[in-house]
Design an enzyme around this catalytic site. Structure first.
Site, mmCIF file in Angstrom:
data_model
loop_
_atom_site.group_PDB
_atom_site.id
_atom_site.type_symbol
_atom_site.label_atom_id
_atom_site.label_comp_id
_atom_site.label_asym_id
_atom_site.label_seq_id
_atom_site.Cartn_x
_atom_site.Cartn_y
_atom_site.Cartn_z
ATOM 1 N N HIS A 188 -38.762 30.951 -38.976
ATOM 2 C CA HIS A 188 -38.567 31.702 -37.735
ATOM 3 C C HIS A 188 -39.764 32.593 -37.476
ATOM 4 C CE1 HIS A 188 -36.575 33.779 -41.110
ATOM 5 N NE2 HIS A 188 -37.016 34.906 -40.573
ATOM 6 N N CYS A 210 -33.992 42.595 -43.501
ATOM 7 C CA CYS A 210 -35.251 41.900 -43.748
ATOM 8 C C CYS A 210 -36.261 42.356 -42.706
ATOM 9 C CB CYS A 210 -35.063 40.385 -43.703
ATOM 10 S SG CYS A 210 -34.726 39.701 -42.071
#
Length: 708
Positions: free
Chosen positions: A67, A211
């Site tokens: 991603h 994250c």
């Protein structure tokens, strides 16, 4: 949902997309480009590969979720490939056959971020993954994905089924609990994942997941832990600190928890809420790969009186993360020093520029002490205190304004040493360490130890406060520790050490360093300029760059010791730091074909960034091709630094680039040195790219530092 994030054009079934992650990601990026979802597939692929290099995106079960968030993406989008030839994305159990490329635009809307996060959460459900593998065509894949990210609401008065967390995923992205969060005996809410079991022996665990990008791993870790808790019969609540809005835990939820899990790759927001709780800490990937083990460890920690606990000082989770990531004592010390430097730089920049403005308006005489009979106030401070707009000094309005600017700048600059020490201590011991750290900086100034004293004193203050925080105390005294006990005894210990033991040796060391700098001439001064130039261009805003900048600003920050040598060092550091963005901007003009379209656009911005002394303008180039860009920049920086020292150019401002020419003794020679270094670096980087042009994304650690 007003716009599909996945279409038939972005789904590829049973294809051979290549034998490595780069090939697969490139194929998926091209599919998004064909669907009109990105204006530059190469930029999207490069961003995804950069993220891949930092942390593998392979997940257990043959899944990968590369991603990226980049400006070339026009709308939050998804591309999916079911591979006939599996590719290793770094998962612990083998290669992946299902790959989802999640593409998010810069500043993407919160609603779209929640949709992408919802999909990520669904990928930990075995039934969802099995349906994707069995899908007979693209339309069925799209149907499954849409059901996962935009499900039909549950019937009124019924609980959302546990087997389909995607039904509450958008809310769960922000909600503190994805399972049972109520105290014993509380009624179940309609949107709870399960009915609470009021059994008194049932363990209660809370978790934080986070994250860096906050799109996928944050939420996947949350759901993986949730399912593991359900399998273990544990009451569980999680707070996801991701890109979607975060709703903090209710204090009652934290109070009733037996232990806390920190599964994060970034700092935990407001960690003091969990003070005293047993803690299990790791990176976010471990929570995805080993959720059952983490739940079991948390349950065991909740029953162990000797388990590591959250102290609010950063020692617990940081220590656990360090053991897994190999940061170690040296790495943590460097992080603490860089934290102090990053907080100090705004004070040095603002104070130094105000002082330089004072010199421009009122002349260098404002730094003298001729007007104050006691000899303690500078002429600038004396004029600022004793004159006004209605009672101007002999030099008129400009002299008065310059004196006020100088006085303000001197005051701000005087805070640099305490701020440096205070936030070094803060990085080690959290908020209780700030006051003792500031005391260390103030005492360092008092004893003449200056920045060296601040560095040593800040580290001592942090360690002392951390030691005090770990000292066992009765329950009734815990509330006093961070606001009274730690600041009081920490300040007493570090201040006493600096006054009674360390102050004089550190002051002597500072004096010797200043004397050595002042005596430098000829070859030794040029050698220092070369070293400083290399440091400024090595990591472009990272720790090495910041160390050289700190060395320079420390020299000019102390008005009592600043002299020609210190001003020359400041000029060398600034000139060398301007070289990388200017050189790369020049290279994109001279040989545009060697650079991608995004790089050419970055080159246009790099002209202004370089002229303003913002070395980070070169980071987009170095991140893509560090092995050709960095050495080329270092060569030009070394040349500029050497020429500045050879010419004897002096600079009295710590920042500003070409906009502080007025603070230089010879701006023409400064320009000569700058042009020479810029041209050399541009020639070298063009030559290096011509010999072997690199287009592969390479992770370059430390380039994202703050400055974070």
């Amino acid at each position: 949902m007003t716009e599909q994030i996945i279409t038939a054009q972005t789904v590829s079934l049973d294809v051979d997309a290549g034998g490595d992650p780069a090939a697969v990601i490139t194929t998926l990026a091209d599919a998004l480009a064909a669907a009109g979802r990105t204006t530059d597939p190469a930029d999207l692929a490069r961003a995804a590969l950069d993220r891949e290099a930092k942390s593998a995106t392979g997940l257990p079960g043959g899944i990968a979720i590369p991603h990226a968030r980049t400006a070339s993406v026009t709308a939050a989008s998804l591309a999916m490939a079911r591979l006939s030839r599996t590719v290793d994305f770094g998962a612990p159990d083998g290669p992946a056959d299902l790959v989802f490329l999640i593409a998010a635009p810069e500043g993407g809307a919160s609603a779209h971020m929640k949709l992408l996060s919802s999909l990520a959460r669904s990928l930990v459900r075995p039934d969802f993954v099995a349906s994707l593998r069995a899908a007979e065509n693209e339309e069925r894949v799209i149907e499954l994905v849409n059901e996962a990210i935009d499900p039909a609401p549950p019937a009124a008065g019924t609980a959302a089924p546990t087997a389909t967390p995607s039904t509450t995923a958008p809310a769960a992205a922000a909600a503190p609990a994805t399972s049972t969060t109520e105290p014993e005996g509380a009624p179940a809410h309609p949107d709870s994942d399960r009915t609470p079991d009021p059994g008194p022996a049932k363990p209660r665990i809370v978790a934080i997941t986070a994250c860096p990008t906050g799109i996928a791993h944050t939420y996947m870790a949350a759901d993986a832990l949730k399912y593991a808790a359900e399998r273990a019969g544990v009451e569980f609540a999680v707070e996801t600190q991701g890109s979607s809005a975060t709703t903090a835990f209710d204090p009652d939820v934290i109070a009733s928890a037996d232990a806390v899990i920190f599964a994060t790759d970034v700092g935990v927001k407001d960690r003091n809420r969990f003070r005293g709780k047993p803690v299990i800490a790791s990176g976010v990937k471990r929570a995805i790969n080993e959720p059952d083990a983490m739940i079991a460890e948390a349950v065991a920690a909740g029953r162990d009186p000797n388990a590591a606990r959250v102290t609010g000082d950063g020692s617990d989770a940081d220590a656990a993360d360090s053991s897994k990531s190999g940061i170690g004592l040296a790495g943590r010390t460097r992080q603490a020093l860089m934290t102090g430097v990053s907080y100090m730089i705004p004070f040095v920049a603002a104070g130094g520029l105000l002082i330089a403005l004072g010199f421009l308006l009122a002349g260098y005489e404002v730094a003298n002490t001729n007007l104050d009979d006691g000899g303690t106030l500078s002429d600038g401070a004396f004029i600022a205190l004793n004159n006004s707009l209605w009672d101007l000094p002999a030099g008129g309005l400009l002299q008065y304004l310059g004196a006020v600017s100088f006085a303000i700048g001197s005051g701000v600059m005087g805070l640099a040493v305490p701020v440096l020490a205070g936030y070094i201590s803060f990085a080690i011991a959290d908020r209780p360490g700030i006051a003792p750290g500031f005391v260390a900086g103030i005492v360092s100034l008092a004893v003449g130890a200056s920045f060296i004293g601040a560095l040593i004193g800040g580290l001592i203050a942090g360690v002392v406060c951390l030691w005090i925080a770990r000292t066992p105390v009765p329950q009734w005294a815990r509330g006093l520790m961070p606001v009274v006990v730690i600041p009081l005894f920490g300040s007493m210990i570090v201040g006493g050490l600096l006054y009674m033991v360390l102050g004089k040796p550190l002051a002597w060391l500072t004096e010797q360093m200043n004397s050595g700098l002042e005596s430098m001439s000829g070859g030794s001064a040029i050698a220092l300029g070369i070293v400083l130039g290399l440091m400024m261009c090595f990591d472009l805003g990272g720790p090495v760059n910041k160390s050289a900048y700190l060395f320079a600003t420390a020299g000019i920050a102390d008005a009592a010791t600043a002299g020609p040598a210190q001003f020359q060092i400041m000029a060398a550091v600034m000139c060398a730091g301007m070289v990388p963005p200017l050189a790369l901007a020049l290279a994109t003009v001279v040989r545009p074909g060697l650079f991608t379209e995004p790089e050419r656009e970055n080159g246009k911005a790099a002209w202004l960034l370089g002229a303003s002394f913002i070395s980070e303008g070169a980071i987009p180039f170095a991140a893509v091709d560090p092995f050709r860009v960095i050495p080329s920049m270092m060569a030009g920086g070394a040349l500029s630094g050497a020429l500045i020292m050879a010419f004897g150019v002096e600079l009295r401002a710590p920042h500003g680039g070409i906009f502080v020419f007025f603070a230089m003794n010879n701006w023409v020679l400064f320009l000569v040195a700058l042009v020479a270094g810029t041209v050399l670096s541009a020639v070298l980087v063009v030559a290096a790219k011509q010999v072997h042009r690199s287009r592969d994304s390479v992770a370059f650690d430390e380039l994202e530092a703050v400055a974070v």
